[in-house]
Each structure stands twice: as structure tokens, then as C-alpha cells.
Design a protein around this motif. Structure first.
Motif, PDB file in Angstrom:
ATOM      1  N   TYR A  99       0.835  -1.212   0.000  1.00  0.00           N
ATOM      2  CA  TYR A  99       0.000   0.000   0.000  1.00  0.00           C
ATOM      3  C   TYR A  99       0.866   1.258   0.000  1.00  0.00           C
ATOM      4  CZ  TYR A  99      -3.647   3.282   1.391  1.00  0.00           C
ATOM      5  OH  TYR A  99      -4.504   4.345   1.441  1.00  0.00           O
ATOM      6  N   LYS A 100       1.600   1.471   1.075  1.00  0.00           N
ATOM      7  CA  LYS A 100       2.546   2.582   1.135  1.00  0.00           C
ATOM      8  C   LYS A 100       3.485   2.347   2.314  1.00  0.00           C
ATOM      9  CE  LYS A 100      -0.604   5.452   3.868  1.00  0.00           C
ATOM     10  NZ  LYS A 100      -1.323   6.742   3.937  1.00  0.00           N
ATOM     11  N   ASN A 101       4.708   2.804   2.164  1.00  0.00           N
ATOM     12  CA  ASN A 101       5.713   2.654   3.211  1.00  0.00           C
ATOM     13  C   ASN A 101       5.755   1.203   3.706  1.00  0.00           C
ATOM     14  OD1 ASN A 101       6.215   5.442   3.018  1.00  0.00           O
ATOM     15  ND2 ASN A 101       4.556   5.877   4.440  1.00  0.00           N
ATOM     16  N   ASN A 102       5.473   0.989   4.999  1.00  0.00           N
ATOM     17  CA  ASN A 102       5.520  -0.365   5.548  1.00  0.00           C
ATOM     18  C   ASN A 102       4.112  -0.936   5.762  1.00  0.00           C
ATOM     19  OD1 ASN A 102       7.267  -2.463   6.334  1.00  0.00           O
ATOM     20  ND2 ASN A 102       6.861  -2.057   8.507  1.00  0.00           N
ATOM     21  N   GLU A 103       3.142  -0.399   5.047  1.00  0.00           N
ATOM     22  CA  GLU A 103       1.758  -0.838   5.177  1.00  0.00           C
ATOM     23  C   GLU A 103       1.363  -1.704   3.979  1.00  0.00           C
ATOM     24  OE1 GLU A 103      -0.158   2.766   7.842  1.00  0.00           O
ATOM     25  OE2 GLU A 103      -0.506   2.722   5.682  1.00  0.00           O
ATOM     26  N   TYR A 104       0.578  -2.734   4.262  1.00  0.00           N
ATOM     27  CA  TYR A 104       0.177  -3.692   3.242  1.00  0.00           C
ATOM     28  C   TYR A 104      -1.315  -3.995   3.376  1.00  0.00           C
ATOM     29  CZ  TYR A 104       5.179  -4.455   2.690  1.00  0.00           C
ATOM     30  OH  TYR A 104       6.520  -4.279   2.471  1.00  0.00           O
ATOM     31  N   ILE A 105      -1.902  -4.362   2.262  1.00  0.00           N
ATOM     32  CA  ILE A 105      -3.267  -4.854   2.257  1.00  0.00           C
ATOM     33  C   ILE A 105      -3.193  -6.378   2.206  1.00  0.00           C
ATOM     34  CG2 ILE A 105      -5.515  -4.773   1.134  1.00  0.00           C
ATOM     35  CD1 ILE A 105      -4.348  -2.067   2.146  1.00  0.00           C
ATOM     36  N   ILE A 106      -3.853  -7.020   3.153  1.00  0.00           N
ATOM     37  CA  ILE A 106      -3.865  -8.472   3.212  1.00  0.00           C
ATOM     38  C   ILE A 106      -5.292  -8.940   2.983  1.00  0.00           C
ATOM     39  CG2 ILE A 106      -3.175 -10.501   4.526  1.00  0.00           C
ATOM     40  CD1 ILE A 106      -0.945  -8.451   4.140  1.00  0.00           C
ATOM     41  N   GLU A 107      -5.495  -9.774   1.998  1.00  0.00           N
ATOM     42  CA  GLU A 107      -6.808 -10.366   1.790  1.00  0.00           C
ATOM     43  C   GLU A 107      -6.628 -11.874   1.712  1.00  0.00           C
ATOM     44  OE1 GLU A 107      -8.450  -8.899  -1.851  1.00  0.00           O
ATOM     45  OE2 GLU A 107      -7.114 -10.098  -3.082  1.00  0.00           O
ATOM     46  N   GLY A 108      -7.560 -12.587   2.318  1.00  0.00           N
ATOM     47  CA  GLY A 108      -7.390 -14.024   2.304  1.00  0.00           C
ATOM     48  C   GLY A 108      -8.507 -14.770   2.983  1.00  0.00           C
ATOM     49  N   TYR A 126     -11.330 -12.142   4.568  1.00  0.00           N
ATOM     50  CA  TYR A 126     -11.070 -10.827   5.140  1.00  0.00           C
ATOM     51  C   TYR A 126     -10.221  -9.997   4.192  1.00  0.00           C
ATOM     52  CZ  TYR A 126      -6.761 -13.310   6.322  1.00  0.00           C
ATOM     53  OH  TYR A 126      -5.617 -14.063   6.253  1.00  0.00           O
ATOM     54  N   CYS A 127     -10.279  -8.688   4.383  1.00  0.00           N
ATOM     55  CA  CYS A 127      -9.425  -7.743   3.664  1.00  0.00           C
ATOM     56  C   CYS A 127      -9.071  -6.640   4.653  1.00  0.00           C
ATOM     57  CB  CYS A 127     -10.152  -7.179   2.446  1.00  0.00           C
ATOM     58  SG  CYS A 127      -9.124  -6.083   1.441  1.00  0.00           S
ATOM     59  N   ILE A 128      -7.796  -6.533   5.013  1.00  0.00           N
ATOM     60  CA  ILE A 128      -7.394  -5.635   6.094  1.00  0.00           C
ATOM     61  C   ILE A 128      -6.168  -4.809   5.702  1.00  0.00           C
ATOM     62  CG2 ILE A 128      -8.269  -7.217   7.865  1.00  0.00           C
ATOM     63  CD1 ILE A 128      -5.265  -7.931   8.397  1.00  0.00           C
ATOM     64  N   LEU A 129      -5.985  -3.722   6.423  1.00  0.00           N
ATOM     65  CA  LEU A 129      -4.759  -2.949   6.364  1.00  0.00           C
ATOM     66  C   LEU A 129      -3.880  -3.391   7.517  1.00  0.00           C
ATOM     67  CD1 LEU A 129      -3.029  -0.542   5.307  1.00  0.00           C
ATOM     68  CD2 LEU A 129      -4.312   0.906   6.896  1.00  0.00           C
ATOM     69  N   GLU A 143      -6.650  -2.044  10.604  1.00  0.00           N
ATOM     70  CA  GLU A 143      -8.079  -1.776  10.430  1.00  0.00           C
ATOM     71  C   GLU A 143      -8.589  -2.512   9.198  1.00  0.00           C
ATOM     72  OE1 GLU A 143      -8.018   2.315   7.839  1.00  0.00           O
ATOM     73  OE2 GLU A 143      -7.629   2.501   9.997  1.00  0.00           O
ATOM     74  N   PRO A 144      -9.912  -2.662   9.080  1.00  0.00           N
ATOM     75  CA  PRO A 144     -10.469  -3.264   7.857  1.00  0.00           C
ATOM     76  C   PRO A 144     -10.155  -2.388   6.656  1.00  0.00           C
ATOM     77  CG  PRO A 144     -12.100  -3.170   9.610  1.00  0.00           C
ATOM     78  CD  PRO A 144     -10.930  -2.346  10.074  1.00  0.00           C
ATOM     79  N   PHE A 145     -10.117  -3.003   5.498  1.00  0.00           N
ATOM     80  CA  PHE A 145      -9.768  -2.256   4.291  1.00  0.00           C
ATOM     81  C   PHE A 145     -10.735  -2.575   3.149  1.00  0.00           C
ATOM     82  CE2 PHE A 145      -6.864  -0.530   1.073  1.00  0.00           C
ATOM     83  CZ  PHE A 145      -6.337   0.538   1.759  1.00  0.00           C
ATOM     84  N   ASN A 146     -11.951  -2.927   3.484  1.00  0.00           N
ATOM     85  CA  ASN A 146     -12.890  -3.408   2.476  1.00  0.00           C
ATOM     86  C   ASN A 146     -13.197  -2.392   1.397  1.00  0.00           C
ATOM     87  OD1 ASN A 146     -13.044  -5.810   3.856  1.00  0.00           O
ATOM     88  ND2 ASN A 146     -14.783  -5.176   5.081  1.00  0.00           N
ATOM     89  N   GLY A 147     -13.435  -1.150   1.777  1.00  0.00           N
ATOM     90  CA  GLY A 147     -13.858  -0.165   0.789  1.00  0.00           C
ATOM     91  C   GLY A 147     -12.800   0.130  -0.258  1.00  0.00           C
ATOM     92  N   TYR A 148     -11.552   0.141   0.151  1.00  0.00           N
ATOM     93  CA  TYR A 148     -10.483   0.523  -0.755  1.00  0.00           C
ATOM     94  C   TYR A 148     -10.079  -0.596  -1.707  1.00  0.00           C
ATOM     95  CZ  TYR A 148     -10.082   4.320   2.583  1.00  0.00           C
ATOM     96  OH  TYR A 148     -10.364   5.381   3.395  1.00  0.00           O
ATOM     97  N   ARG A 149     -10.536  -1.815  -1.420  1.00  0.00           N
ATOM     98  CA  ARG A 149     -10.178  -2.948  -2.276  1.00  0.00           C
ATOM     99  C   ARG A 149     -10.663  -2.733  -3.700  1.00  0.00           C
ATOM    100  NH1 ARG A 149      -8.897  -6.153  -5.319  1.00  0.00           N
ATOM    101  NH2 ARG A 149      -8.306  -8.328  -5.017  1.00  0.00           N
ATOM    102  N   ASN A 150     -11.752  -1.981  -3.850  1.00  0.00           N
ATOM    103  CA  ASN A 150     -12.319  -1.757  -5.179  1.00  0.00           C
ATOM    104  C   ASN A 150     -11.514  -0.776  -6.020  1.00  0.00           C
ATOM    105  OD1 ASN A 150     -14.454  -3.520  -4.782  1.00  0.00           O
ATOM    106  ND2 ASN A 150     -15.685  -1.954  -3.776  1.00  0.00           N
TER     107      ASN A 150
END
Length: 206
Positions: A99-108, A126-129, A143-150
Motif C-alpha cells: 500500500y505505502k511505506n511499511n503498510e500492506y493490504i492483506i486479503e485471504g 477478510y481484507c485488512i490494512l 483496520e479493515p480495508f474493504n472499501g479501498y479494495r475496489n
């Protein structure tokens, strides 16, 4: 945001497969310790720096029936479309996006041992930050990241279209879609690609 890694513990006919999707990151999942190592490639060079619409190209090659289309299903349908993807309790997999810097989106589905400080149901998708903890070799839940997955657009050519594939008619529906390879309606295809390229949602050509 870009896809960098997929681990498939079990999904349809695929088992214990790690797929690195981006040359900027070296990712390795260790099954015995349930840890994941993410390292930036110091020698990374973007071959497509002159093309703002391309960051990387990967090719999936295999014989018929080896699971190429299943990989595309896993990536393209979006983990939030649980009613479409319909993973079973036995399906275990992860898609990791930088995502940015040391942040990732994990879905699984499952694989929650890789995530620290979470309240995720082990039997639900799930889909999380999350933030990557280099010392622990795991992800710390944020936190959850559902909205941004789109935000991620995905194009796939199928031999046939089914209930998990659709062709949006409006520019603001550009998320995930498919074209039938044997379809002769080239005008519709060209018009749709034009709409994508001129859309405010998709600011880069594809």
C-alpha cells in the motif's frame, strides 16, 4: 497499491504455491514457522519507467488443467465478493498488496497466524490494512480495508463467461470485468477500453 505476493495453501486444485508478482519485493512464506519475509530488492530497476501505465508484467504459463484460471479467479473476483468467489472452509490463501511505506493490504481466507492483534474469524474471508513487523516476520493488524479494495481494476479474458464475471456498462463501474475470448463484438470491447482510459476513476491508461 500493487499486488506483490500470493500464497495458496489450498484452493481448488492448487496447493502450497507461492507466487511473487513484483520484482521490487522479494517475498517468501515459511510454512513450518508460519512467518513471511518481505525484503525490498536493492537491485530493482523499473523497465517500464517510460510508461506511466505499466509497472510490471508477469506471465502465467502451464498446461491445460494445471490451475491457471483458478489463479485468475482468486485475484480477479475480489475477496469481498464472497458470494461470488465462495471459498470453502478448506480453502486457505493470501494475497498481499503493498500500500505505502511499511503498510500492506492483506486479503485471504484463514492463514490468520500471520496476523498479530486481530479479531478475524478463521473461517471467513477478510481484507485488512496491516503493518509489516520485520522482527516478528508477521503483520500487525490496523483496520479493515474493504472499501479501498475496489480501487484495483482487473481485466481477464475467459473462454466462457459465468456468474462470477460481468461486463460493466458505465465508466464508474470499472472494477472487475471479463471479456469472452470467442466473442466477435469487437466494437463493444474497444468502446469499453476507451471508457476506461478516459475515466476519472482510472487516471492511467491500461
Amino acid at each position: 497499491m500493487k499486488l506483490i505476493y500470493t500464497w495458496i495453501e489450498k484452493y481448488r486444485n492448487l496447493e502450497k504455491i507461492g507466487l511473487n508478482w513484483d520484482n521490487e519485493f522479494e517475498v517468501e512464506f515459511t510454512e513450518d514457522t508460519q512467518t513471511i519475509n518481505i525484503k525490498k530488492n536493492d537491485d530493482y530497476f523499473n523497465l517500464f519507467s517510460d510508461y506511466s501505465c505499466i509497472e510490471n508484467i508477469k506471465v502465467i504459463v502451464g498446461k491445460n488443467g494445471t490451475g491457471k484460471t483458478n489463479i485468475m479467479h482468486l485475484l480477479g473476483n475480489g475477496i469481498n465478493n464472497c458470494d461470488l468467489l465462495n471459498p470453502s472452509v478448506s480453502d486457505l490463501f493470501l494475497n498481499i498488496y503493498h500500500y505505502k511505506n511499511n503498510e500492506y493490504i492483506i486479503e485471504g481466507n484463514g492463514m490468520i497466524n500471520l496476523i498479530i492483534n486481530h479479531s478475524i474469524d478463521n473461517h471467513k474471508t477478510y481484507c485488512i490494512l496491516a503493518e509489516y513487523e520485520d522482527k516478528e516476520k508477521r503483520f500487525k493488524y490496523k483496520e479493515p480495508f474493504n472499501g479501498y479494495r475496489n480501487e484495483i481494476s482487473f481485466v481477464i479474458y475467459f473462454n466462457r463467461l459465468n456468474s462470477i464475471s460481468n461486463i460493466p456498462n458505465k465508466r464508474d463501474n470499472i472494477k472487475r470485468f471479463a471479456f469472452r475470448r470467442t466473442e466477435n463484438n469487437l466494437i463493444q470491447k474497444c468502446d469499453f477500453i476507451y471508457n476506461i482510459n478516459s475515466s476519472d476513476v482510472q487516471q492511467k491508461n491500461i
